[in-house]
Design a protein around this motif. Structure first.
Motif, PDB file in Angstrom:
ATOM      1  N   GLN A 166     -50.200  -9.039   7.254  1.00  0.00           N
ATOM      2  CA  GLN A 166     -49.893 -10.307   6.588  1.00  0.00           C
ATOM      3  C   GLN A 166     -48.876 -11.093   7.405  1.00  0.00           C
ATOM      4  N   VAL A 167     -49.080 -12.386   7.411  1.00  0.00           N
ATOM      5  CA  VAL A 167     -48.157 -13.298   8.101  1.00  0.00           C
ATOM      6  C   VAL A 167     -47.755 -14.387   7.120  1.00  0.00           C
ATOM      7  N   GLN A 168     -46.479 -14.700   7.082  1.00  0.00           N
ATOM      8  CA  GLN A 168     -45.995 -15.806   6.260  1.00  0.00           C
ATOM      9  C   GLN A 168     -45.500 -16.913   7.192  1.00  0.00           C
ATOM     10  N   LEU A 169     -45.724 -18.148   6.762  1.00  0.00           N
ATOM     11  CA  LEU A 169     -45.353 -19.303   7.576  1.00  0.00           C
ATOM     12  C   LEU A 169     -44.489 -20.252   6.759  1.00  0.00           C
ATOM     13  N   VAL A 170     -43.380 -20.670   7.326  1.00  0.00           N
ATOM     14  CA  VAL A 170     -42.485 -21.617   6.659  1.00  0.00           C
ATOM     15  C   VAL A 170     -42.365 -22.857   7.523  1.00  0.00           C
ATOM     16  N   GLU A 171     -42.770 -23.982   6.958  1.00  0.00           N
ATOM     17  CA  GLU A 171     -42.778 -25.250   7.686  1.00  0.00           C
ATOM     18  C   GLU A 171     -41.582 -26.106   7.298  1.00  0.00           C
ATOM     19  N   SER A 172     -41.204 -26.979   8.200  1.00  0.00           N
ATOM     20  CA  SER A 172     -40.164 -27.962   7.909  1.00  0.00           C
ATOM     21  C   SER A 172     -40.319 -29.142   8.860  1.00  0.00           C
ATOM     22  N   GLY A 173     -39.700 -30.264   8.496  1.00  0.00           N
ATOM     23  CA  GLY A 173     -39.626 -31.390   9.412  1.00  0.00           C
ATOM     24  C   GLY A 173     -40.421 -32.615   9.052  1.00  0.00           C
ATOM     25  N   GLY A 174     -41.178 -32.612   7.987  1.00  0.00           N
ATOM     26  CA  GLY A 174     -41.933 -33.795   7.617  1.00  0.00           C
ATOM     27  C   GLY A 174     -41.025 -34.873   7.063  1.00  0.00           C
ATOM     28  N   GLY A 219     -44.297 -46.083  15.514  1.00  0.00           N
ATOM     29  CA  GLY A 219     -43.607 -46.008  16.795  1.00  0.00           C
ATOM     30  C   GLY A 219     -42.500 -44.988  16.820  1.00  0.00           C
ATOM     31  N   GLY A 220     -42.155 -44.450  15.673  1.00  0.00           N
ATOM     32  CA  GLY A 220     -41.080 -43.465  15.579  1.00  0.00           C
ATOM     33  C   GLY A 220     -41.530 -42.065  15.924  1.00  0.00           C
ATOM     34  N   SER A 221     -40.600 -41.125  15.749  1.00  0.00           N
ATOM     35  CA  SER A 221     -40.847 -39.731  16.115  1.00  0.00           C
ATOM     36  C   SER A 221     -40.422 -38.794  14.988  1.00  0.00           C
ATOM     37  N   LEU A 222     -41.104 -37.656  14.938  1.00  0.00           N
ATOM     38  CA  LEU A 222     -40.737 -36.557  14.047  1.00  0.00           C
ATOM     39  C   LEU A 222     -41.021 -35.254  14.771  1.00  0.00           C
ATOM     40  N   ARG A 223     -40.307 -34.201  14.376  1.00  0.00           N
ATOM     41  CA  ARG A 223     -40.598 -32.873  14.902  1.00  0.00           C
ATOM     42  C   ARG A 223     -40.820 -31.915  13.735  1.00  0.00           C
ATOM     43  N   LEU A 224     -41.976 -31.263  13.756  1.00  0.00           N
ATOM     44  CA  LEU A 224     -42.307 -30.256  12.762  1.00  0.00           C
ATOM     45  C   LEU A 224     -42.013 -28.871  13.329  1.00  0.00           C
ATOM     46  N   SER A 225     -41.565 -27.977  12.441  1.00  0.00           N
ATOM     47  CA  SER A 225     -41.309 -26.594  12.836  1.00  0.00           C
ATOM     48  C   SER A 225     -42.085 -25.651  11.932  1.00  0.00           C
ATOM     49  N   CYS A 226     -42.494 -24.525  12.481  1.00  0.00           N
ATOM     50  CA  CYS A 226     -43.198 -23.507  11.709  1.00  0.00           C
ATOM     51  C   CYS A 226     -42.696 -22.150  12.146  1.00  0.00           C
ATOM     52  N   ALA A 227     -42.036 -21.448  11.232  1.00  0.00           N
ATOM     53  CA  ALA A 227     -41.462 -20.142  11.541  1.00  0.00           C
ATOM     54  C   ALA A 227     -42.313 -19.040  10.929  1.00  0.00           C
ATOM     55  N   PRO A 228     -42.841 -18.139  11.757  1.00  0.00           N
ATOM     56  CA  PRO A 228     -43.645 -17.042  11.224  1.00  0.00           C
ATOM     57  C   PRO A 228     -42.776 -15.829  10.877  1.00  0.00           C
ATOM     58  N   SER A 229     -43.283 -15.018   9.940  1.00  0.00           N
ATOM     59  CA  SER A 229     -42.643 -13.735   9.626  1.00  0.00           C
ATOM     60  C   SER A 229     -43.731 -12.764   9.195  1.00  0.00           C
ATOM     61  N   GLY A 230     -43.383 -11.500   9.115  1.00  0.00           N
ATOM     62  CA  GLY A 230     -44.372 -10.478   8.783  1.00  0.00           C
ATOM     63  C   GLY A 230     -44.911  -9.849  10.054  1.00  0.00           C
ATOM     64  N   ASN A 231     -46.212  -9.667  10.127  1.00  0.00           N
ATOM     65  CA  ASN A 231     -46.853  -9.004  11.258  1.00  0.00           C
ATOM     66  C   ASN A 231     -47.061  -9.987  12.418  1.00  0.00           C
ATOM     67  N   VAL A 232     -45.956 -10.464  12.971  1.00  0.00           N
ATOM     68  CA  VAL A 232     -46.025 -11.526  13.993  1.00  0.00           C
ATOM     69  C   VAL A 232     -46.635 -11.032  15.298  1.00  0.00           C
ATOM     70  N   HIS A 288     -40.419 -18.314  22.413  1.00  0.00           N
ATOM     71  CA  HIS A 288     -40.916 -16.962  22.646  1.00  0.00           C
ATOM     72  C   HIS A 288     -40.008 -15.891  22.052  1.00  0.00           C
ATOM     73  N   ASP A 289     -38.782 -16.257  21.702  1.00  0.00           N
ATOM     74  CA  ASP A 289     -37.861 -15.268  21.134  1.00  0.00           C
ATOM     75  C   ASP A 289     -38.177 -14.980  19.672  1.00  0.00           C
ATOM     76  N   ASN A 290     -38.459 -16.044  18.899  1.00  0.00           N
ATOM     77  CA  ASN A 290     -38.697 -15.831  17.473  1.00  0.00           C
ATOM     78  C   ASN A 290     -40.074 -16.294  17.006  1.00  0.00           C
ATOM     79  N   GLY A 291     -40.871 -16.831  17.913  1.00  0.00           N
ATOM     80  CA  GLY A 291     -42.237 -17.206  17.573  1.00  0.00           C
ATOM     81  C   GLY A 291     -42.377 -18.543  16.872  1.00  0.00           C
ATOM     82  N   THR A 292     -41.283 -19.249  16.630  1.00  0.00           N
ATOM     83  CA  THR A 292     -41.364 -20.544  15.961  1.00  0.00           C
ATOM     84  C   THR A 292     -42.131 -21.535  16.825  1.00  0.00           C
ATOM     85  N   VAL A 293     -43.014 -22.272  16.187  1.00  0.00           N
ATOM     86  CA  VAL A 293     -43.823 -23.275  16.872  1.00  0.00           C
ATOM     87  C   VAL A 293     -43.369 -24.660  16.426  1.00  0.00           C
TER      88      VAL A 293
END
Length: 119
Positions: A1-9, A15-28, A73-78
């Protein structure tokens, strides 16, 4: 199982910018690739960008040159860096993780984060 937590919306002007983040946990360690999809109400979910565990990115044509996907690559966050946003980028953005375990592919989804591009 993998859990995903998103943020940044959020709300941003054209013309502006945003950055989304997704942090995985579990069987990464079973994750083959992660990415972002988006969905507008009443329409099908569509691929925005993906990145493999080895760092190879893939983009939908409509975001090439504007969006960049990257992976810690350290924590797998995309991350999805979105620049020069347009009104048509307004959607709910979902993080996805694809795992391969004993030749079986499974997709996991985050809860979704709203991105609204409007003046």
């Amino acid at each position: 199982q993998v859990q995903l937590v998103e943020s940044g919306g959020g709300l941003v002007q054209p013309g502006g910018s945003l950055r989304l983040s997704c942090a995985p946990s579990g069987n990464v360690l079973s994750i083959y690739s992660m990415g972002w999809y988006r969905q507008v109400s009443g329409e099908q979910r569509e691929l925005v960008a993906t990145i493999t565990s080895g760092g190879t990115p893939n983009y939908a044509d409509f975001v090439k040159g504007r969006f960049t996907i990257s992976r810690n690559h350290d924590n797998g966050t995309v991350y999805l860096q979105m620049n020069n946003l347009k009104s048509e980028d307004t959607a709910v953005y979902y993080c996805n993780a694809e795992t391969i375990v004993v030749l079986t592919t499974t997709h996991y989804w985050g809860q979704g984060t709203q991105v609204t591009v409007s003046s």
